[in-house]
Design an enzyme around this catalytic site. Structure first.
Site, PDB file in Angstrom:
ATOM      1  N   LEU A  30      36.487  38.412  33.282  1.00 18.49           N
ATOM      2  CA  LEU A  30      36.122  39.022  34.790  1.00 18.49           C
ATOM      3  C   LEU A  30      35.312  38.495  35.508  1.00 18.49           C
ATOM      4  O   LEU A  30      34.377  37.971  35.087  1.00 18.49           O
ATOM      5  CB  LEU A  30      35.777  40.366  34.403  1.00 18.49           C
ATOM      6  CG  LEU A  30      36.776  41.403  33.690  1.00 18.49           C
ATOM      7  CD1 LEU A  30      36.126  42.983  33.732  1.00 18.49           C
ATOM      8  CD2 LEU A  30      38.195  41.373  34.182  1.00 18.49           C
ATOM      9  N   HIS A  34      38.359  39.889  40.224  1.00 17.65           N
ATOM     10  CA  HIS A  34      38.683  41.113  39.602  1.00 17.65           C
ATOM     11  C   HIS A  34      37.609  42.395  40.286  1.00 17.65           C
ATOM     12  O   HIS A  34      38.268  43.383  40.165  1.00 17.65           O
ATOM     13  CB  HIS A  34      38.301  41.076  37.998  1.00 17.65           C
ATOM     14  CG  HIS A  34      39.275  39.871  37.445  1.00 17.65           C
ATOM     15  ND1 HIS A  34      38.580  38.767  36.815  1.00 17.65           N
ATOM     16  CD2 HIS A  34      40.550  40.002  37.107  1.00 17.65           C
ATOM     17  CE1 HIS A  34      39.829  38.221  36.352  1.00 17.65           C
ATOM     18  NE2 HIS A  34      40.917  38.719  36.363  1.00 17.65           N
ATOM     19  N   ASP A 147      47.574  35.933  43.333  1.00 12.06           N
ATOM     20  CA  ASP A 147      48.813  35.944  42.590  1.00 12.06           C
ATOM     21  C   ASP A 147      50.110  36.414  43.285  1.00 12.06           C
ATOM     22  O   ASP A 147      50.611  37.461  42.921  1.00 12.06           O
ATOM     23  CB  ASP A 147      48.717  36.375  41.162  1.00 12.06           C
ATOM     24  CG  ASP A 147      47.926  35.707  40.248  1.00 12.06           C
ATOM     25  OD1 ASP A 147      47.780  34.477  40.024  1.00 12.06           O
ATOM     26  OD2 ASP A 147      46.842  36.458  40.242  1.00 12.06           O
ATOM     27  N   ILE A 173      39.283  36.540  46.834  1.00 11.97           N
ATOM     28  CA  ILE A 173      37.848  36.368  46.822  1.00 11.97           C
ATOM     29  C   ILE A 173      37.594  34.877  46.378  1.00 11.97           C
ATOM     30  O   ILE A 173      38.488  34.292  45.425  1.00 11.97           O
ATOM     31  CB  ILE A 173      37.028  37.067  45.726  1.00 11.97           C
ATOM     32  CG1 ILE A 173      37.248  38.435  45.999  1.00 11.97           C
ATOM     33  CG2 ILE A 173      35.572  36.709  45.725  1.00 11.97           C
ATOM     34  CD1 ILE A 173      36.917  39.079  47.543  1.00 11.97           C
ATOM     35  N   MET A 181      38.869  32.204  43.303  1.00 18.76           N
ATOM     36  CA  MET A 181      38.147  32.560  41.859  1.00 18.76           C
ATOM     37  C   MET A 181      39.400  32.796  41.015  1.00 18.76           C
ATOM     38  O   MET A 181      40.411  33.462  41.352  1.00 18.76           O
ATOM     39  CB  MET A 181      37.400  33.561  41.804  1.00 18.76           C
ATOM     40  CG  MET A 181      36.126  33.385  42.718  1.00 18.76           C
ATOM     41  SD  MET A 181      34.835  34.835  42.142  1.00 18.76           S
ATOM     42  CE  MET A 181      33.470  34.051  43.329  1.00 18.76           C
ATOM     43  N   SER A 183      40.116  32.637  36.187  1.00 18.53           N
ATOM     44  CA  SER A 183      39.404  32.462  35.124  1.00 18.53           C
ATOM     45  C   SER A 183      39.846  31.353  34.436  1.00 18.53           C
ATOM     46  O   SER A 183      39.135  30.596  33.650  1.00 18.53           O
ATOM     47  CB  SER A 183      40.218  33.541  34.103  1.00 18.53           C
ATOM     48  OG  SER A 183      39.927  35.013  34.370  1.00 18.53           O
TER      49      SER A 183
HETATM   50  P1  AMP Z   1      44.463  38.068  35.812  1.00 13.45           P
HETATM   51  O1  AMP Z   1      43.128  38.172  35.070  1.00 13.45           O
HETATM   52  O2  AMP Z   1      44.111  36.513  36.107  1.00 13.45           O
HETATM   53  O3  AMP Z   1      45.750  38.465  35.288  1.00 13.45           O
HETATM   54  O4  AMP Z   1      44.195  38.924  37.108  1.00 13.45           O
HETATM   55  C1  AMP Z   1      44.299  40.133  37.211  1.00 13.45           C
HETATM   56  C2  AMP Z   1      44.539  40.633  38.629  1.00 13.45           C
HETATM   57  O5  AMP Z   1      43.194  40.219  39.378  1.00 13.45           O
HETATM   58  C3  AMP Z   1      45.535  40.137  39.149  1.00 13.45           C
HETATM   59  O6  AMP Z   1      46.238  41.327  40.138  1.00 13.45           O
HETATM   60  C4  AMP Z   1      44.939  39.119  40.174  1.00 13.45           C
HETATM   61  O7  AMP Z   1      45.939  38.763  41.250  1.00 13.45           O
HETATM   62  C5  AMP Z   1      43.844  39.453  40.687  1.00 13.45           C
HETATM   63  N1  AMP Z   1      42.941  38.457  40.883  1.00 13.45           N
HETATM   64  C6  AMP Z   1      42.767  37.285  40.282  1.00 13.45           C
HETATM   65  N2  AMP Z   1      41.746  36.243  40.892  1.00 13.45           N
HETATM   66  C7  AMP Z   1      41.692  36.997  42.090  1.00 13.45           C
HETATM   67  C8  AMP Z   1      40.848  36.626  43.005  1.00 13.45           C
HETATM   68  N3  AMP Z   1      40.066  35.409  43.154  1.00 13.45           N
HETATM   69  N4  AMP Z   1      40.636  37.386  44.214  1.00 13.45           N
HETATM   70  C9  AMP Z   1      41.260  38.766  44.225  1.00 13.45           C
HETATM   71  N5  AMP Z   1      42.105  39.109  43.159  1.00 13.45           N
HETATM   72  C10 AMP Z   1      42.291  38.132  41.989  1.00 13.45           C
END
Ligand code: AMP
Length: 283
Positions: A30, A34, A147, A173, A181, A183
């Site tokens: 995270l 997130h 995404d 963000i 940002m 992962s």
């Molecule tokens: P993930 O853990 O990459 O599957 O992301 C989980 C959720 O966090 C998804 O809805 C992503 O679109 C969102 N997310 C990932 N990176 C960002 C970011 N930089 N800003 C806002 N939401 C994000």
């Protein structure tokens, strides 16, 4: 924070958590992006559930499933500090038992752009999110604009399959230098990290060129020229915000989208365009 690691434990959360329940599915590792989803979810819901599950189904055979960053302990402390009410940490054998055979087809939106480069990716996303929604039964699903294609696929799925919940899109963000940002930024070498914000600058240049009357082809060329020479562009385009179909001009709600490789790491980013409103992404 309540923690569920089995389906039975997750189901036992349902009567305990006050509604409306906000749900934030993640793959963990995270970061502040997130945490922004959690923040927005907490404001809009009476209780919030986060899931952490690195979903094998959405990774291609040559992708980074085995190496995907995992930090459950660190994630748990971040979620505690963010006052999340419940964490669901399912294990893959319970989500996908050996006799699992049913999948959700992500439709037309899932077969373009990211779906071309990652052919079964959105099928994996749509399938796991359907399962998580059935288990958690939230009232509101919070998704990141980062995404955008994934959010479009899931929004359409929720409408097409009459799933009884609302979806909220949360702005991207960014790091101080504009890099969205992710992962996966952890994979970047120092040089690649220095070059990576050029993806965001390329999207800004594309948008600016269109606003100054360039054709989309000209604007995409300017975007490619703005991207660091050390990166390999995958695509730059402009798509309708609901259908993800390419459009030529910024005349309605849209995403300016881009993807590029920095070494072996593929990054995606986008700008959300609402005519008459400035981009809502924040650094
Ligand atoms: P993930 O853990 O990459 O599957 O992301 C989980 C959720 O966090 C998804 O809805 C992503 O679109 C969102 N997310 C990932 N990176 C960002 C970011 N930089 N800003 C806002 N939401 C994000």
């Amino acid at each position: 924070m309540l923690i569920a690691t089995t389906l039975a434990e997750a189901r036992a959360l349902l009567p305990v958590l006050p509604r409306p329940v906000g749900f934030v599915p993640t793959m963990g590792a995270l970061h502040a992006g997130h945490l922004e989803l959690l923040h927005v979810a907490r404001k809009a819901s009476a209780s919030t559930i986060v899931s952490i599950f690195v979903n094998p189904l959405q990774f291609g055979a040559n992708e980074d499933f085995a190496n995907y960053p995992r930090d459950v302990q660190g994630d748990r402390s971040k979620l505690e500090r963010a006052h999340v009410d419940a964490l669901f940490l399912p294990n893959a054998t319970e989500i996908y038992p050996d006799d699992f055979t049913t999948y959700v087809d992500a439709g037309a939106i899932g077969s373009t752009f990211e779906g071309v480069v990652r052919p079964r990716h959105f099928r994996g996303v749509a399938t796991v999110v359907t399962k998580l929604l059935h288990i958690v039964q939230p009232d509101i699903l919070f998704l990141g604009q980062k995404d955008a294609q994934q959010a479009c696929v899931l929004r359409k799925m929720i409408v097409d399959l009459n799933m009884p919940l609302d979806v909220e899109l949360v702005p991207t963000i960014r790091e101080d230098d504009g890099l969205a940002m992710s992962s996966r930024n952890a994979y970047l070498s120092a040089e690649q990290r220095a070059a990576a914000p050029s993806l965001y600058r390329a999207l800004l240049a594309l948008r600016e060129a269109l606003e100054h009357g360039a054709s989309k082809a000209e604007a995409a060329e300017i975007a490619r020229a703005t991207l660091s020479e050390s990166a390999t562009p995958d695509y730059f385009d402009v798509v309708d915000a609901a259908t993800f179909e390419p459009i030529e001009q910024l005349v309605r709600e849209a995403f300016v989208i881009g993807a590029a490789r920095f070494g072996r790491t593929r990054l995606i980013d986008n700008l959300h365009i609402v005519p008459g409103r400035v981009e809502t992404s924040v650094a």
